[in-house]
Scaffold this motif. Structure first.
Motif, PDB file in Angstrom:
ATOM      1  N   PRO A 172       7.114  -9.042   1.366  1.00 32.55           N
ATOM      2  CA  PRO A 172       7.343  -7.815   0.461  1.00 32.55           C
ATOM      3  C   PRO A 172       7.523  -8.693  -0.961  1.00 32.55           C
ATOM      4  N   ASP A 173       7.758  -9.912  -1.133  1.00 35.24           N
ATOM      5  CA  ASP A 173       7.789 -10.806  -2.277  1.00 35.24           C
ATOM      6  C   ASP A 173       6.347 -11.356  -2.751  1.00 35.24           C
ATOM      7  N   SER A 174       5.148 -10.976  -1.823  1.00 35.18           N
ATOM      8  CA  SER A 174       4.034 -11.791  -2.233  1.00 35.18           C
ATOM      9  C   SER A 174       3.445 -11.028  -3.599  1.00 35.18           C
ATOM     10  N   ASN A 175       2.820 -12.020  -4.159  1.00 40.11           N
ATOM     11  CA  ASN A 175       2.145 -11.846  -5.351  1.00 40.11           C
ATOM     12  C   ASN A 175       0.876 -10.719  -5.224  1.00 40.11           C
ATOM     13  N   LYS A 176       0.646 -10.448  -3.964  1.00 46.88           N
ATOM     14  CA  LYS A 176      -0.304  -9.524  -3.654  1.00 46.88           C
ATOM     15  C   LYS A 176       0.266  -8.223  -3.407  1.00 46.88           C
ATOM     16  N   ALA A 177       1.614  -8.075  -3.192  1.00 46.39           N
ATOM     17  CA  ALA A 177       2.186  -6.812  -2.714  1.00 46.39           C
ATOM     18  C   ALA A 177       1.783  -5.655  -3.642  1.00 46.39           C
ATOM     19  N   PRO A 178       1.672  -5.788  -5.088  1.00 42.44           N
ATOM     20  CA  PRO A 178       1.391  -4.685  -5.754  1.00 42.44           C
ATOM     21  C   PRO A 178       0.085  -4.245  -5.776  1.00 42.44           C
ATOM     22  N   ASP A 179      -0.919  -5.012  -5.644  1.00 41.72           N
ATOM     23  CA  ASP A 179      -2.210  -4.802  -5.224  1.00 41.72           C
ATOM     24  C   ASP A 179      -2.337  -4.107  -4.024  1.00 41.72           C
ATOM     25  N   ALA A 180      -1.551  -4.382  -2.939  1.00 38.88           N
ATOM     26  CA  ALA A 180      -1.670  -3.843  -1.738  1.00 38.88           C
ATOM     27  C   ALA A 180      -1.065  -2.384  -1.654  1.00 38.88           C
ATOM     28  N   LEU A 181      -0.303  -2.252  -2.427  1.00 42.12           N
ATOM     29  CA  LEU A 181       0.216  -1.017  -2.384  1.00 42.12           C
ATOM     30  C   LEU A 181      -0.782   0.066  -3.287  1.00 42.12           C
ATOM     31  N   PHE A 182      -1.266  -0.571  -4.186  1.00 39.74           N
ATOM     32  CA  PHE A 182      -2.514   0.121  -4.992  1.00 39.74           C
ATOM     33  C   PHE A 182      -3.920   0.344  -4.161  1.00 39.74           C
ATOM     34  N   ASN A 183      -4.162  -0.455  -3.342  1.00 33.09           N
ATOM     35  CA  ASN A 183      -4.992  -0.421  -2.244  1.00 33.09           C
ATOM     36  C   ASN A 183      -4.802   0.649  -1.498  1.00 33.09           C
ATOM     37  N   ILE A 184      -3.746   0.790  -0.746  1.00 28.04           N
ATOM     38  CA  ILE A 184      -3.119   1.891  -0.011  1.00 28.04           C
ATOM     39  C   ILE A 184      -3.304   3.333  -0.656  1.00 28.04           C
ATOM     40  N   ALA A 185      -3.173   3.375  -1.988  1.00 25.65           N
ATOM     41  CA  ALA A 185      -3.387   4.501  -2.731  1.00 25.65           C
ATOM     42  C   ALA A 185      -4.932   4.944  -2.788  1.00 25.65           C
ATOM     43  N   ALA A 186      -5.707   4.101  -2.793  1.00 24.65           N
ATOM     44  CA  ALA A 186      -7.199   4.220  -3.021  1.00 24.65           C
ATOM     45  C   ALA A 186      -7.826   4.745  -1.732  1.00 24.65           C
ATOM     46  N   ASN A 187      -7.223   4.191  -0.672  1.00 21.39           N
ATOM     47  CA  ASN A 187      -7.764   4.669   0.704  1.00 21.39           C
ATOM     48  C   ASN A 187      -7.142   5.985   1.013  1.00 21.39           C
ATOM     49  N   GLN A 188      -6.113   6.121   0.641  1.00 19.07           N
ATOM     50  CA  GLN A 188      -5.502   7.955   0.685  1.00 19.07           C
ATOM     51  C   GLN A 188      -6.475   8.541  -0.196  1.00 19.07           C
ATOM     52  N   LEU A 189      -7.000   7.924  -1.299  1.00 16.64           N
ATOM     53  CA  LEU A 189      -7.871   9.023  -1.882  1.00 16.64           C
ATOM     54  C   LEU A 189      -9.211   9.260  -1.150  1.00 16.64           C
ATOM     55  N   GLU A 190      -9.760   8.151  -0.618  1.00 15.16           N
ATOM     56  CA  GLU A 190     -10.848   8.004   0.132  1.00 15.16           C
ATOM     57  C   GLU A 190     -10.730   9.076   1.337  1.00 15.16           C
ATOM     58  N   LYS A 217      -4.718  13.643  -1.723  1.00 13.86           N
ATOM     59  CA  LYS A 217      -4.457  13.194  -3.009  1.00 13.86           C
ATOM     60  C   LYS A 217      -2.909  13.328  -3.158  1.00 13.86           C
ATOM     61  N   LYS A 218      -2.343  14.013  -2.579  1.00 16.17           N
ATOM     62  CA  LYS A 218      -0.939  14.214  -2.881  1.00 16.17           C
ATOM     63  C   LYS A 218      -0.088  12.879  -2.247  1.00 16.17           C
ATOM     64  N   ALA A 219      -0.602  12.473  -1.219  1.00 19.15           N
ATOM     65  CA  ALA A 219      -0.041  11.115  -0.576  1.00 19.15           C
ATOM     66  C   ALA A 219      -0.312  10.001  -1.805  1.00 19.15           C
ATOM     67  N   ALA A 220      -1.665   9.749  -2.067  1.00 16.31           N
ATOM     68  CA  ALA A 220      -2.157   8.878  -3.276  1.00 16.31           C
ATOM     69  C   ALA A 220      -1.469   8.904  -4.435  1.00 16.31           C
ATOM     70  N   ARG A 221      -1.049  10.234  -5.087  1.00 14.63           N
ATOM     71  CA  ARG A 221      -0.378  10.275  -6.081  1.00 14.63           C
ATOM     72  C   ARG A 221       0.964   9.594  -6.160  1.00 14.63           C
ATOM     73  N   LYS A 222       1.825   9.965  -4.846  1.00 10.31           N
ATOM     74  CA  LYS A 222       3.013   9.486  -4.637  1.00 10.31           C
ATOM     75  C   LYS A 222       3.026   7.756  -4.725  1.00 10.31           C
ATOM     76  N   THR A 223       2.014   7.336  -3.874  1.00  8.49           N
ATOM     77  CA  THR A 223       1.756   5.796  -3.641  1.00  8.49           C
ATOM     78  C   THR A 223       1.674   5.200  -5.106  1.00  8.49           C
ATOM     79  N   LEU A 224       0.681   5.846  -5.790  1.00  9.14           N
ATOM     80  CA  LEU A 224       0.615   5.315  -7.266  1.00  9.14           C
ATOM     81  C   LEU A 224       1.582   5.273  -8.206  1.00  9.14           C
ATOM     82  N   GLU A 225       2.406   6.211  -8.050  1.00 10.15           N
ATOM     83  CA  GLU A 225       3.618   6.419  -8.700  1.00 10.15           C
ATOM     84  C   GLU A 225       4.666   5.368  -8.209  1.00 10.15           C
ATOM     85  N   ASP A 226       4.567   4.856  -6.924  1.00  6.74           N
ATOM     86  CA  ASP A 226       5.397   4.017  -6.361  1.00  6.74           C
ATOM     87  C   ASP A 226       4.956   2.494  -6.946  1.00  6.74           C
TER      88      ASP A 226
END
Length: 271
Positions: free
Chosen positions: A218-236, A240-249
């Motif tokens: 959870p403290d990795s320097n890659k954690a923010p990018d991992a969460l963003f990548n989750i949103a990108a995959n949700q969009l794919e 869209k609803k889940a992706a928007r929530k993840t991006l807001e997170d």
């Protein structure tokens, strides 16, 4: 009766008889004439009825033809409307496709810029700037060097990713995780495993991989990018609803990171 009177009566009787005979003849002639007139009238009426029947038949044909023509016209109108709707649908599908492509291009562009400014080109153990790390959460393993062979194994897998060999990269990073599960670069390897799966369009697998990163590091320097990548995959995946929530997170949890900036841009395009 005297003889003279009888002589006078006889002509009168004959005259009356003649008159009666003429009246009978007259009545028969008139009757025949009336019958003839009636027959002619009947014939005229029959002809008129036939003419009316013919006209009625023609009118019925015209009505039937009109109905058929009207149905054909309605069918043509419906076909035209259907063609227009199909055209509109194709335009909408094209617009959606272009929007998704722009979103993906934006993501790839921003991610490329992020990798370019990381100390090891996106693969090393660079840390999140001190200002972005919460005071009660120090940057884990930031002062440790990779174990012997760890950097080489990591660089080999990352080289495959940069060359576009995403299947080989995913296998390489998974092998790295098997050999160095607690290594300094383990969270980075986990992240790029997820990115390799995204490139292969294994969106479900990519999301699970990044979620594991967030749970394990959870403290990795890659954690923010991992969460963003989750949103990108949700969009794919079209969620869209889940992706928007993840991006807001991403923005809420990592407000001063490049991932948060990417999330803000992507959120703007989703409005």
């Amino acid at each position: 009766m005297s003889h003279p009177f009888r002589r006078l009566l006889l002509p009168l009787v004959l005259l009356a008889a003649a008159g009666s005979a003429q009246a009978g003849i007259f009545d028969d002639t008139e009757a025949r004439k009336m019958i003839t007139d009636l027959q002619r009238q009947v014939t005229d009426l029959q002809q008129q009825n036939q003419a009316l029947a013919d006209r009625l038949g023609k009118l019925e044909n015209r009505v039937d033809n009109f109905k058929i023509a009207n149905l054909v016209s309605q069918l043509d109108s419906q076909n035209d409307a259907l063609a227009k709707l199909r055209g509109q649908l194709e335009v909408l599908e094209y617009n959606v496709e272009q929007t998704q492509k722009r979103q993906k291009d934006l993501y790839v562009d921003l991610d490329s810029r992020l990798r370019a400014v990381e100390p090891d080109g996106g693969g090393g153990g660079g840390t999140v700037p001190a200002a972005t790390v919460p005071a009660d959460k120090p940057a884990a393993t930031a002062d440790k060097a990779p174990a012997a062979g760890e950097q080489a194994a990591y660089d080999a897998a990352f080289g495959l990713y940069k060359s576009g060999n995403y299947v080989g990269a995913a296998a390489g990073f998974k092998e790295f995780m098997r050999l160095f599960p607690d290594g300094k670069l383990a969270s980075n390897a986990q992240y790029w495993t997820g990115m390799s799966l995204t490139a292969q369009r294994d969106y479900k697998g990519a999301i699970a991989t990044q979620q594991k990163l967030l749970a394990s590091w959870p403290d990795s320097n890659k954690a923010p990018d991992a969460l963003f990548n989750i949103a990108a995959n949700q969009l794919e995946q079209g969620d869209k609803k889940a992706a928007r929530k993840t991006l807001e997170d991403v923005v809420a949890k990592y407000p001063l990171t490049p991932a948060a900036d990417k999330a803000k841009h992507l959120l703007g395009s989703l409005k």
